[in-house]
Design an enzyme around this catalytic site. Structure first.
Site, PDB file in Angstrom:
ATOM      1  N   GLU A 260     -59.876  57.431  60.753  1.00  0.00           N
ATOM      2  CA  GLU A 260     -59.054  56.942  62.039  1.00  0.00           C
ATOM      3  C   GLU A 260     -59.403  58.484  62.915  1.00  0.00           C
ATOM      4  OE1 GLU A 260     -56.291  53.608  64.431  1.00  0.00           O
ATOM      5  OE2 GLU A 260     -56.576  54.260  62.712  1.00  0.00           O
TER       6      GLU A 260
ATOM      7  N   ASP B 260     -48.286  54.361  61.753  1.00  0.00           N
ATOM      8  CA  ASP B 260     -49.301  53.232  61.892  1.00  0.00           C
ATOM      9  C   ASP B 260     -49.728  52.154  60.147  1.00  0.00           C
ATOM     10  OD1 ASP B 260     -48.666  52.877  64.507  1.00  0.00           O
ATOM     11  OD2 ASP B 260     -50.642  52.828  64.744  1.00  0.00           O
TER      12      ASP B 260
END
Length: 372
Positions: free
Chosen positions: A149, A161
């Site tokens: 990410e 997350d």
């Protein structure tokens, strides 16, 4: 293993916002809303990615595994799974082609970590399809998904997350120290205390890869450098007044004040849960929202309206959850009043001529796993 089906959940962050990339404390839990990956190995060096939720014309994308690199190829949702395969290979794992098709019950842009769930489920699927030895544990898969990410998709997120999607357990909050990834599973059952936690999707979308999120992170790093500490995690609540006095930049002072007080709020919430005083969590949630709104400045009018309407209707506490600039809020209320609080929030949106929010119960679910 040549084929299988896996799932990874989205998450709600009970408390601890914008602290993870400051080496701080967080307390998320997983949702029953998930991203599912159905996959099989391919021996032709092609990564074929499919999603019924993608834009027409981009629902199936074929990529050469040997060509995968940050900034190379089509931009968009495929960066997340493609980045995971790239990150696994960069970490030294021998992985070739695969066919992966994704379905999701997670709304995109709602601040519930759909992108992290996509990355984690891809990491789990690929690691099992290729029988990696030694097999990466769940925290390592979270780190792989985060690297994808950050470095491949260009979203400067912390590790919370991905760790939540990978490691949460049903009926628990994940108390996570993002510096060393030590964690505790803390029981969280509001219903047992006569309470309910509502999740309110404002339907205002957000994206971590946009500039505002990155500027907050850069501001925190600059403030830590100015204070001479490795990260803002290293400033304790008792040291906050002196730290603020040393900073000339008013924006840096606001950022530091939020991060330091938010870490302390995580400690207060986890202590309350461990002693069974779930009612005490409510005011801390509201304190956190005020800090995110006024100091970190990542709220928006719709999130503020959820909080004000819920509190006016008798909720014990409420705050935005997730990175901000849209997305969702959580509301802690007495179970008997949950319907009235939800109705009050919907009515406030209608009176403001806003799109009706989606209100659902937020029940802690399990983390990533193979389902067939």
């Amino acid at each position: 293993m040549n084929a299988g089906v896996w799932q990874a959940p989205g998450r709600v962050n009970l408390i601890g916002e914008h602290t993870d990339y400051n080496d701080g404390l967080v307390a998320p839990f997983a949702l029953p809303l998930t991203v599912v990956a159905e996959g099989r190995r391919r021996e032709d060096g092609v990564l074929s990615l499919g999603s019924d939720g993608a834009e027409p014309g981009r629902r199936t994308v074929d990529l050469r595994v040997d060509d995968l690199a940050p900034g190379h190829g089509p931009r968009g949702w495929t960066d997340y799974p493609a980045g995971v395969l790239w990150a696994l290979r960069e970490a030294g794992h021998r992985i070739g082609g695969a066919q992966l098709r994704f379905t999701s019950t997670l709304p995109q842009g709602a601040g519930l970590s759909s992108s992290a769930a996509l990355g984690v489920v891809t990491a789990l699927a690929l690691s099992e399809l290729y029988g990696l030895d030694p097999a990466p544990d769940l925290p390592e898969l979270a780190r792989i998904a985060r690297r994808a990410e950050n470095a491949y998709a260009g979203a400067p997120t912390g590790i919370m997350d991905q760790m939540a999607s990978a490691c949460c357990t049903e009926g628990h909050v994940l108390a996570l120290d993002t510096r060393d990834l030590s964690l505790r599973q803390i029981p969280f059952d509001p219903a047992a205390h006569g309470l309910a936690l509502l999740l309110v999707d404002t339907r205002v979308t957000h994206a971590h890869s946009t500039g505002a999120y990155g500027r907050r992170r850069a501001g925190c790093e600059a403030a830590a450098a100015a204070l001479g500490v490795p990260a803002l995690r290293d400033v304790g609540p008792d040291e906050l007044p002196a730290a603020l006095a040393r900073l000339a930049d008013p924006e840096q002072r606001r950022l530091v004040r939020h991060v330091v007080t938010e870490n302390h709020r995580v400690e207060r919430v986890t202590s309350a849960l461990l002693t069974g005083d779930v009612h005490a969590v409510g005011p801390v949630l509201t304190e956190g929202h005020v800090s995110l709104r006024d100091d970190f400045r990542v709220s928006c009018p719709e999130l503020d309206l959820v909080v004000s309407a819920a509190l006016a209707a008798g909720a014990l506490g409420a705050r935005m959850t997730g990175g901000g600039f849209g997305g969702s809020a959580i509301v802690l209320t007495r179970a008997a009043a949950a319907g009235a609080v939800a109705a009050a929030v919907r009515r406030a949106f209608a009176e403001a001529s806003l799109t009706e929010p989606v209100v659902r119960a937020a029940d802690p679910a399990g983390g990533a796993r193979r389902i067939s």
